[in-house]
Design a protein around this motif. Structure first.
Motif, mmCIF file in Angstrom:
data_model
loop_
_atom_site.group_PDB
_atom_site.id
_atom_site.type_symbol
_atom_site.label_atom_id
_atom_site.label_comp_id
_atom_site.label_asym_id
_atom_site.label_seq_id
_atom_site.Cartn_x
_atom_site.Cartn_y
_atom_site.Cartn_z
ATOM 1 N N ALA A 1 45.160 -16.041 26.098
ATOM 2 C CA ALA A 1 46.273 -15.836 25.163
ATOM 3 C C ALA A 1 45.973 -16.458 23.808
ATOM 4 O O ALA A 1 46.315 -15.887 22.756
ATOM 5 N N LEU A 2 45.333 -17.617 23.792
ATOM 6 C CA LEU A 2 44.981 -18.257 22.527
ATOM 7 C C LEU A 2 43.960 -17.423 21.757
ATOM 8 O O LEU A 2 44.087 -17.228 20.542
ATOM 9 N N PHE A 3 42.952 -16.929 22.455
ATOM 10 C CA PHE A 3 41.953 -16.089 21.794
ATOM 11 C C PHE A 3 42.586 -14.788 21.298
ATOM 12 O O PHE A 3 42.261 -14.303 20.213
ATOM 13 N N ASP A 4 43.489 -14.231 22.090
ATOM 14 C CA ASP A 4 44.179 -13.005 21.671
ATOM 15 C C ASP A 4 44.954 -13.229 20.381
ATOM 16 O O ASP A 4 44.956 -12.372 19.484
ATOM 17 N N SER A 5 45.625 -14.372 20.280
ATOM 18 C CA SER A 5 46.445 -14.637 19.092
ATOM 19 C C SER A 5 45.588 -14.738 17.842
ATOM 20 O O SER A 5 45.984 -14.278 16.765
ATOM 21 N N VAL A 6 44.406 -15.312 17.965
ATOM 22 C CA VAL A 6 43.493 -15.398 16.823
ATOM 23 C C VAL A 6 42.904 -14.031 16.502
ATOM 24 O O VAL A 6 42.785 -13.646 15.333
ATOM 25 N N ASP A 7 42.570 -13.266 17.528
ATOM 26 C CA ASP A 7 41.979 -11.947 17.300
ATOM 27 C C ASP A 7 42.949 -10.986 16.627
ATOM 28 O O ASP A 7 42.524 -10.044 15.951
ATOM 29 N N ARG A 8 44.249 -11.211 16.806
ATOM 30 C CA ARG A 8 45.225 -10.343 16.148
ATOM 31 C C ARG A 8 45.232 -10.539 14.636
ATOM 32 O O ARG A 8 45.576 -9.621 13.895
ATOM 33 N N ALA A 9 44.885 -11.738 14.181
ATOM 34 C CA ALA A 9 44.902 -12.001 12.741
ATOM 35 C C ALA A 9 43.894 -13.091 12.392
ATOM 36 O O ALA A 9 44.265 -14.192 11.972
ATOM 37 N N VAL A 36 38.172 -22.079 19.326
ATOM 38 C CA VAL A 36 38.886 -21.025 18.613
ATOM 39 C C VAL A 36 38.410 -20.931 17.172
ATOM 40 O O VAL A 36 38.270 -19.838 16.611
ATOM 41 N N GLU A 37 38.133 -22.083 16.559
ATOM 42 C CA GLU A 37 37.609 -22.081 15.191
ATOM 43 C C GLU A 37 36.264 -21.361 15.132
ATOM 44 O O GLU A 37 36.028 -20.528 14.242
ATOM 45 N N ARG A 38 35.389 -21.659 16.061
ATOM 46 C CA ARG A 38 34.078 -21.003 16.075
ATOM 47 C C ARG A 38 34.229 -19.503 16.315
ATOM 48 O O ARG A 38 33.530 -18.692 15.707
ATOM 49 N N HIS A 39 35.149 -19.145 17.187
ATOM 50 C CA HIS A 39 35.377 -17.724 17.459
ATOM 51 C C HIS A 39 35.887 -17.009 16.210
ATOM 52 O O HIS A 39 35.414 -15.923 15.873
ATOM 53 N N ALA A 40 36.833 -17.630 15.512
ATOM 54 C CA ALA A 40 37.427 -17.006 14.323
ATOM 55 C C ALA A 40 36.416 -16.843 13.198
ATOM 56 O O ALA A 40 36.526 -15.913 12.385
ATOM 57 N N THR A 41 35.435 -17.723 13.156
ATOM 58 C CA THR A 41 34.428 -17.662 12.087
ATOM 59 C C THR A 41 33.161 -16.929 12.523
ATOM 60 O O THR A 41 32.163 -16.905 11.788
ATOM 61 N N GLY A 42 33.190 -16.350 13.726
ATOM 62 C CA GLY A 42 32.057 -15.560 14.188
ATOM 63 C C GLY A 42 30.895 -16.367 14.714
ATOM 64 O O GLY A 42 29.773 -15.859 14.810
ATOM 65 N N ALA A 43 31.145 -17.614 15.077
ATOM 66 C CA ALA A 43 30.084 -18.470 15.617
ATOM 67 C C ALA A 43 30.291 -18.665 17.117
ATOM 68 O O ALA A 43 31.304 -18.274 17.679
ATOM 69 N N GLY A 44 29.311 -19.287 17.749
ATOM 70 C CA GLY A 44 29.455 -19.611 19.159
ATOM 71 C C GLY A 44 29.173 -18.433 20.069
ATOM 72 O O GLY A 44 28.736 -17.368 19.630
ATOM 73 N N PRO A 45 29.442 -18.603 21.367
ATOM 74 C CA PRO A 45 29.162 -17.544 22.339
ATOM 75 C C PRO A 45 30.111 -16.361 22.197
ATOM 76 O O PRO A 45 31.081 -16.414 21.442
ATOM 77 N N ASP A 46 29.829 -15.303 22.939
ATOM 78 C CA ASP A 46 30.731 -14.155 22.969
ATOM 79 C C ASP A 46 32.099 -14.584 23.485
ATOM 80 O O ASP A 46 32.221 -15.584 24.206
ATOM 81 N N ARG A 47 33.117 -13.796 23.139
ATOM 82 C CA ARG A 47 34.489 -14.131 23.500
ATOM 83 C C ARG A 47 34.638 -14.422 24.997
ATOM 84 O O ARG A 47 35.191 -15.464 25.381
#
Length: 209
Positions: free
Chosen positions: A104-112, A178-189
């Motif tokens: 749910a946290l990753f989904d919320s970031v992926d929405r915006a 979540v920060e790394r995910h939002a900035t396109g870093a780190g492992p796949d979702r």
């Protein structure tokens, strides 16, 4: 009070009225601009122009750009609150419950993702934004800590570090992921979600069940 209105009362300069057209127009304009530019590149004059209001109207509601960016995060705040509620109810299998929360946290970031990246900029630029963000985060941490204590007392969770400290550290890990995910870093979702689920489940329950 809804989570959205609660968040707005924390970040706005004035009492927030439901359906305030000018405020909503300003936030919509900022959201639109953040899809095209970074927060640092956006200027208040352009936000106001796109919203169809005066520059002074922006400052009627928001102290500055970082505070306006924080106001845009009401959806993420609401998602975090809902996810925390799922977690602390402690219903169902631990790993399934924790995966639902992390997803749910990753989904919320992926929405915006643009608004989350703006929050990172706002936090770096404004001490007040950092303070408000940490206030909300501390509330979530204490809810998680209470859940840990309850689960330990019931014999479902393993003994370990102080519950409040453990909750804060685990939320730190979430924030970083979540920060790394939002900035396109780190492992796949999905790998990120798998790893976080594994870490939380082992830390709280001692097994990946």
């Amino acid at each position: 009070m809804s989570e959205e209105r609660r968040w707005a009362r924390m970040v706005d300069r004035r009492a927030v009225n439901r359906g305030d057209v000018r405020r909503e127009a300003l936030l919509a304009a900022l959201d639109e601009l953040l899809r095209e530019q970074s927060l640092g590149e956006v200027n208040v004059a352009e936000i106001s122009r796109r919203a169809g209001v005066t520059r002074s109207a922006f400052y009627f509601y928001f102290e500055n750009k970082p505070m306006a960016a924080l106001a845009l995060m009401s959806d993420l705040y609401e998602a975090s609150s809902e996810a925390t509620d799922w977690l602390v109810k402690a219903e169902g299998e631990p790993a399934e419950r924790i995966r639902r929360v992390v997803t749910a946290l990753f989904d919320s970031v992926d929405r915006a993702p643009h608004t989350y990246r703006a929050l990172l900029e706002a936090s770096a630029a404004s001490e007040r934004v950092r303070e408000l963000y940490q206030e909300g985060r501390a509330e979530f941490a204490e809810m998680v800590a209470d859940m840990i204590r309850t689960e330990r007392a019931a014999g479902r969770a393993i003994d370990g570090p102080d519950a409040s400290a453990l909750a804060r550290v685990l939320l730190d890990v979430n924030d970083h992921a979540v920060e790394r995910h939002a900035t396109g870093a780190g492992p796949d979702r999905e790998d990120h979600i798998d790893a976080l689920t594994h870490l939380w489940t082992l830390s709280l329950y001692g097994s990946n069940r």
